[in-house]
Design an enzyme around this catalytic site. Structure first.
Site, PDB file in Angstrom:
ATOM      1  CG  ASN A  10      -2.047   1.080   0.840  1.00 30.73           C
ATOM      2  OD1 ASN A  10      -2.433   1.588  -0.073  1.00 30.73           O
ATOM      3  ND2 ASN A  10      -2.643   1.337   2.323  1.00 30.73           N
ATOM      4  CG  ASP A 149      -4.226  -7.680  -2.829  1.00 35.82           C
ATOM      5  OD1 ASP A 149      -5.041  -8.588  -2.774  1.00 35.82           O
ATOM      6  OD2 ASP A 149      -4.280  -6.577  -2.653  1.00 35.82           O
ATOM      7  CG  HIS A 249      -2.725  -5.934   2.214  1.00 37.09           C
ATOM      8  ND1 HIS A 249      -3.365  -6.902   1.536  1.00 37.09           N
ATOM      9  CD2 HIS A 249      -3.073  -4.884   1.784  1.00 37.09           C
ATOM     10  CE1 HIS A 249      -4.169  -6.419   0.708  1.00 37.09           C
ATOM     11  NE2 HIS A 249      -4.133  -4.903   0.747  1.00 37.09           N
TER      12      HIS A 249
END
Length: 261
Positions: A10, A149, A249
């Protein structure tokens, strides 16, 4: 043991400020896959490009501050491939493959459809193009591991509020059925589920920033190690690190009894 870690950062710069790379250098991993760089080559520091004994390769999105994937390894790959060969998909920087002898490790980041109908259509398009690519990979006869992901929780066991998310991106029936095809028709293996078939809350790898999702462990399992059967059979241990947060995450680590040539 072959130790492989995957994490959606991220934002690589944000994760660095949260001391991700300090943690990473202590892990003594052989290969590390990262997603959602949100950066271009000029934005990376030397510590981000080569943390400790690891050296990174990256596939950046054309759009600044968006998407992008990377892969770190302790030894130089024999070959690196950026993208799947489709201009519309590869412009978003979602796929990076590194070959090490008879083993290939791929950092992959599937689109999210949560931003609206337009992005969900893009996600479905990616899935439609990626399925035959996965079929071709499986037919190569190599041991292959796709880490990253996937933005899909496969089954009800894979997220806390499954009833309330049945019409939401990431848990749509079409997405879940597609992932079932990846496993049941194409023969790929969900390695974490092979090791921990019944794990619920301990298996989550992503938590929304809304409300108190992290504090209450209202999470989703959307980060995967997905492998060819031969490699999956060598998996010995899996761990999800939650003691410190580097992004929304958590790092997923799996160790394989497999040599990195």
């Amino acid at each position: 043991m072959l130790k492989i870690i995957t994490l959606n950062l991220n934002g690589i710069r944000s994760a660095s400020r949260r001391e991700f790379f300090r943690w990473l250098t202590r892990q003594r991993a052989d290969v590390v896959c990262v997603q959602e760089l949100k950066a271009q080559a000029a934005d990376l520091s030397d510590a981000m490009r080569a943390p400790g004994r690891l050296h990174g390769r990256f596939h950046y999105a054309e759009k600044k501050g968006y998407s992008g994937v990377g892969l770190y390894a302790g030894r130089a790959p024999d070959r690196v491939t950026e993208g799947i060969g489709r201009r519309d998909i590869d412009a978003e920087g979602r796929y990076l493959r590194a070959d090490f002898g008879a083993l290939s490790v791929i950092s992959v980041y599937l689109p999210s459809g949560s931003a609206g109908e337009h992005r969900q259509k893009i996600k479905f398009h990616f899935m439609a193009q990626f399925l035959p690519h996965l079929k071709n990979l499986a037919a190569e006869g190599r041991e292959i591991l796709l880490c990253g992901d996937w933005n899909i929780a496969h089954k009800e066991i894979d997220l806390r509020n499954w009833r309330g998310n049945r019409k939401n991106s990431g848990f749509l029936p079409e997405e879940r059925a597609w992932l079932t095809r990846v496993f049941d028709e194409l023969g790929w293996v969900d390695v974490y589920r092979r090791l921990h078939p019944d794990a619920t809350g301990a298996a989550y790898t992503w938590w929304s920033n809304r409300g108190q999702s992290w504090a209450k462990n209202v999470g989703w399992r959307i980060d995967y190690h997905i492998a060819t059967p031969g490699l999956a059979a060598t998996a010995k241990r899996a761990a999800i690190y939650k003691a410190k947060r580097f992004s929304d995450h958590a790092p997923l680590t799996i160790e394989y009894d497999y040599p990195l040539a």
